[in-house]
Design a protein around this motif. Structure first.
Motif, PDB file in Angstrom:
ATOM      1  N   ASN A 293       0.815  -1.222   0.000  1.00 22.66           N
ATOM      2  CA  ASN A 293       0.000   0.000   0.000  1.00 22.66           C
ATOM      3  C   ASN A 293       0.840   1.259   0.000  1.00 22.66           C
ATOM      4  OD1 ASN A 293      -2.421  -1.332  -0.076  1.00 22.66           O
ATOM      5  ND2 ASN A 293      -2.642  -1.422   2.161  1.00 22.66           N
ATOM      6  N   LEU A 294       2.022   1.184   0.636  1.00 26.81           N
ATOM      7  CA  LEU A 294       2.924   2.342   0.636  1.00 26.81           C
ATOM      8  C   LEU A 294       3.370   2.674  -0.784  1.00 26.81           C
ATOM      9  CD1 LEU A 294       5.741   2.005   3.376  1.00 26.81           C
ATOM     10  CD2 LEU A 294       4.009   3.784   3.199  1.00 26.81           C
ATOM     11  N   VAL A 295       3.568   1.625  -1.589  1.00 23.99           N
ATOM     12  CA  VAL A 295       4.152   1.819  -2.918  1.00 23.99           C
ATOM     13  C   VAL A 295       3.086   2.064  -3.983  1.00 23.99           C
ATOM     14  CG1 VAL A 295       5.648   0.786  -4.693  1.00 23.99           C
ATOM     15  CG2 VAL A 295       6.154   0.402  -2.279  1.00 23.99           C
TER      16      VAL A 295
ATOM     17  N   ASN B 226       6.508   0.767 -10.600  1.00 25.46           N
ATOM     18  CA  ASN B 226       7.187   0.852  -9.293  1.00 25.46           C
ATOM     19  C   ASN B 226       7.533  -0.501  -8.681  1.00 25.46           C
ATOM     20  OD1 ASN B 226       7.322   3.642  -9.082  1.00 25.46           O
ATOM     21  ND2 ASN B 226       5.165   3.745  -8.463  1.00 25.46           N
ATOM     22  N   ILE B 227       7.512  -1.532  -9.490  1.00 26.66           N
ATOM     23  CA  ILE B 227       7.713  -2.878  -8.934  1.00 26.66           C
ATOM     24  C   ILE B 227       9.107  -3.040  -8.302  1.00 26.66           C
ATOM     25  CG2 ILE B 227       8.464  -4.058 -11.050  1.00 26.66           C
ATOM     26  CD1 ILE B 227       6.461  -6.358 -10.145  1.00 26.66           C
ATOM     27  N   ASP B 228      10.098  -2.303  -8.842  1.00 32.33           N
ATOM     28  CA  ASP B 228      11.455  -2.327  -8.246  1.00 32.33           C
ATOM     29  C   ASP B 228      11.432  -1.855  -6.795  1.00 32.33           C
ATOM     30  OD1 ASP B 228      12.755  -3.137 -10.449  1.00 32.33           O
ATOM     31  OD2 ASP B 228      13.322  -1.124 -11.129  1.00 32.33           O
ATOM     32  N   VAL B 229      10.692  -0.769  -6.563  1.00 35.42           N
ATOM     33  CA  VAL B 229      10.627  -0.178  -5.221  1.00 35.42           C
ATOM     34  C   VAL B 229       9.987  -1.179  -4.262  1.00 35.42           C
ATOM     35  CG1 VAL B 229       9.715   1.755  -3.855  1.00 35.42           C
ATOM     36  CG2 VAL B 229      10.364   2.116  -6.250  1.00 35.42           C
ATOM     37  N   LEU B 230       8.894  -1.801  -4.706  1.00 34.38           N
ATOM     38  CA  LEU B 230       8.230  -2.760  -3.831  1.00 34.38           C
ATOM     39  C   LEU B 230       9.121  -3.983  -3.597  1.00 34.38           C
ATOM     40  CD1 LEU B 230       5.820  -3.536  -2.151  1.00 34.38           C
ATOM     41  CD2 LEU B 230       4.772  -4.559  -4.168  1.00 34.38           C
ATOM     42  N   TYR B 231       9.822  -4.386  -4.629  1.00 34.23           N
ATOM     43  CA  TYR B 231      10.705  -5.553  -4.492  1.00 34.23           C
ATOM     44  C   TYR B 231      11.738  -5.303  -3.389  1.00 34.23           C
ATOM     45  CZ  TYR B 231      13.478  -9.611  -5.811  1.00 34.23           C
ATOM     46  OH  TYR B 231      14.129 -10.816  -5.788  1.00 34.23           O
ATOM     47  N   GLU B 232      12.306  -4.114  -3.390  1.00 34.33           N
ATOM     48  CA  GLU B 232      13.296  -3.773  -2.359  1.00 34.33           C
ATOM     49  C   GLU B 232      12.645  -3.777  -0.974  1.00 34.33           C
ATOM     50  OE1 GLU B 232      15.021   0.148  -2.411  1.00 34.33           O
ATOM     51  OE2 GLU B 232      16.036  -0.489  -0.557  1.00 34.33           O
ATOM     52  N   GLN B 233      11.432  -3.239  -0.909  1.00 34.71           N
ATOM     53  CA  GLN B 233      10.687  -3.231   0.364  1.00 34.71           C
ATOM     54  C   GLN B 233      10.418  -4.651   0.869  1.00 34.71           C
ATOM     55  OE1 GLN B 233       9.512  -0.905   2.565  1.00 34.71           O
ATOM     56  NE2 GLN B 233      10.976   0.383   1.489  1.00 34.71           N
TER      57      GLN B 233
ATOM     58  N   GLU C 229      12.245   1.461   8.770  1.00 38.95           N
ATOM     59  CA  GLU C 229      12.419   0.743   7.498  1.00 38.95           C
ATOM     60  C   GLU C 229      12.137  -0.754   7.670  1.00 38.95           C
ATOM     61  OE1 GLU C 229      13.100   0.796   3.582  1.00 38.95           O
ATOM     62  OE2 GLU C 229      13.129   2.608   4.788  1.00 38.95           O
ATOM     63  N   TYR C 230      12.280  -1.244   8.892  1.00 37.39           N
ATOM     64  CA  TYR C 230      12.074  -2.675   9.162  1.00 37.39           C
ATOM     65  C   TYR C 230      10.769  -2.968   9.883  1.00 37.39           C
ATOM     66  CZ  TYR C 230      16.742  -2.595   7.590  1.00 37.39           C
ATOM     67  OH  TYR C 230      17.827  -2.376   6.788  1.00 37.39           O
ATOM     68  N   CYS C 231      10.118  -1.923  10.422  1.00 41.66           N
ATOM     69  CA  CYS C 231       8.938  -2.203  11.240  1.00 41.66           C
ATOM     70  C   CYS C 231       7.769  -1.250  10.972  1.00 41.66           C
ATOM     71  CB  CYS C 231       9.316  -2.137  12.719  1.00 41.66           C
ATOM     72  SG  CYS C 231       9.969  -0.530  13.186  1.00 41.66           S
TER      73      CYS C 231
ATOM     74  N   GLU D 229       8.998   6.324   6.021  1.00 39.68           N
ATOM     75  CA  GLU D 229       8.801   7.183   4.848  1.00 39.68           C
ATOM     76  C   GLU D 229       9.498   6.511   3.682  1.00 39.68           C
ATOM     77  OE1 GLU D 229      10.747  10.673   6.223  1.00 39.68           O
ATOM     78  OE2 GLU D 229       9.163  11.136   7.678  1.00 39.68           O
ATOM     79  N   LEU D 230       8.834   6.531   2.541  1.00 36.01           N
ATOM     80  CA  LEU D 230       9.487   5.898   1.383  1.00 36.01           C
ATOM     81  C   LEU D 230      10.470   6.846   0.725  1.00 36.01           C
ATOM     82  CD1 LEU D 230       7.147   3.753  -0.840  1.00 36.01           C
ATOM     83  CD2 LEU D 230       9.016   3.056   0.635  1.00 36.01           C
TER      84      LEU D 230
END
Ligand code: ATP
Ligand code: MG
Length: 394
Positions: free
Chosen positions: A35-37, A61-68, A235-237, A393-394
């Motif tokens: 949902n963030l992405v 934006n799939i790269d961004v979500l993949y990293e997340q 970033e982790y929680c 924050e993204l």
């Protein structure tokens, strides 16, 4: 052609009847990040979470979500994969379209297939052969090497579809966030405590933080640095609470009344008392520190026994058996190192004794402690607490 992200379960595949609870927490965290992405659909089956873009922005934006998703505790591995219908024609056509771009610049590959749908008409070996041939047709310049390929192309024939991918990345490991309960981390501005927090989050604890400051002996900048570290841990929680408590008066009273060699030990006993109080007031049954055996004078076996004696709940020390070098490696990996080494004073460095006791006896420490009104000072410090809530924050 449709591309999705597949996330594969780690340790939770070993869970029995309570596996559903762990899965629910895992899915909640995946959905939060999705949902963030952007707009993604999330489903799970056969120990895998499938994340699929639901519009063009989500595809972009799939790269961004993949990293997340690489930071979600509970997954052993993840990959991006192309989706095919469960027919040989569809699988080979998709492989021909999807794989060449991934193979560009490489010389050799091999295909490996796995069929969790045993009704699929070809054996794994036959399917790998078909897909290999299709890729060779599209890229005559490369060759198959079954022993030492530059890339392994994997074909997974699963429940509804077949998936084709060019290798899996390691997941964050550990257990789903929140699946183990909640702990209160003593967060200083140093290298160790953020790592300790990360390690416990990785084992499924939701972490809140308590930070002790000693204004004006410690600065605004020192507090900002700690909040920055906490922000980095989101970033982790996703979200983190930081409770801030002032030790100024306690430190002045110790300085004015107690023997210098005991300052640090006495201060750390106040920290343990106030941290456990903060923990219990926030439904955390444990406190967590970044202590490592023998690292500094206050972290000898005897010193830790003396300080733990003032705690009212169990103390977790995830770094207890780690060398500084290992701690620094994790600190760099999780992205807190550069902030941790910013040069601001911590309250531990205010009124530091020249010769701190490394082999303290509890009786002697208690004699020193009796020179101040421990309970009244705890109450006074407790009244100074305030809480900051930080969000990822993204
Ligand atoms: P760090 O690198 O995390 O600061 P350190 O090696 O400097 O640790 P100490 O200063 O002795 O060691 O602190 C040991 C642990 O006590 C820290 O890891 C942290 O959990 C806790 N601690 C120390 N100072 C504070 C503080 N100001 N506020 C909250 N917790 C603290
Ligand atoms: Mg410190």
């Amino acid at each position: 052609m449709k591309e999705v992200i597949l996330c594969k379960y780690g340790e939770i595949i070993l869970k029995g009847t309570n596996r559903g609870q762990f899965e629910a927490q895992l899915i909640r965290e995946v959905k939060r990040r999705a949902n963030l992405v952007g707009n993604y659909s999330v489903r799970y089956n056969q120990s895998t979470v499938y994340v699929e873009p639901a519009d063009d922005d989500a595809i972009a934006n799939i790269d961004v979500l993949y990293e997340q998703l690489g930071k979600v505790f509970g997954f052993a591995g993840l990959c991006r994969a192309a989706v095919a219908e469960k027919t040989v024609e569809s699988i080979t056509a998709v492989a021909k379209e999807y794989i060449p771009e991934k193979l560009r610049g490489l010389k050799t590959f091999k295909c490996e297939s796995k069929r969790s749908d045993k009704h699929f008409p070809l054996s794994s070996i036959e399917l790998s052969g078909e897909v290999g041939a299709a890729i060779l047709e599209a890229m005559p310049e490369i060759t198959v090497d079954v022993h030492n390929p530059d890339m392994v192309v994997r074909i997974e024939v699963r429940d509804e579809y077949a998936y084709i991918h060019a290798g899996q990345d390691k997941g964050a490991g550990g257990m789903p966030l929140g699946s183990a309960g909640k702990g209160m981390l003593l967060l200083s501005g140093g290298i160790d405590s953020p790592v300790a927090g990360y390690m416990m989050m990785k084992r499924g604890l939701t972490v809140e933080c308590v930070h002790f400051e000693s204004f004006p002996y410690t600065s605004e900048a020192a507090r900002d640095k700690v909040l920055q570290l906490a922000q980095e841990l989101t970033e982790y929680c996703g979200k983190i609470k930081v409770h801030i408590i002032s030790l100024t008066h306690i430190q002045e009273m110790l300085r004015d009344n107690c023997e210098e060699d005991y300052f640090t030990l006495l201060l750390r006993r106040f920290m343990m008392k106030l941290a456990s109080r903060t923990a219990l007031a926030n439904e955390c049954p444990v406190i967590i520190t970044g202590e490592s055996l023998g690292q500094v004078a206050s972290q000898t076996l005897k010193a830790m026994c003396v300080t733990e004696n003032a705690a009212d709940c169990p103390v977790f020390r995830p770094l207890i058996g780690m060398d500084k070098e290992e701690i620094i490696r994790i600190s760099r990996m999780i992205g807190t190192f550069d902030t941790s080494i910013l040069p601001f004073d911590d309250c531990c460095t205010v009124f530091t004794p020249r010769h701190p006791r490394t082999q303290p006896e509890l009786e002697k420490v208690l004699v020193e402690e009796a020179k101040v009104d421990f309970n009244a000072l705890v109450e006074e410090a407790w009244a100074t607490r305030n809480t900051v809530v930080l969000h990822q924050e993204l």
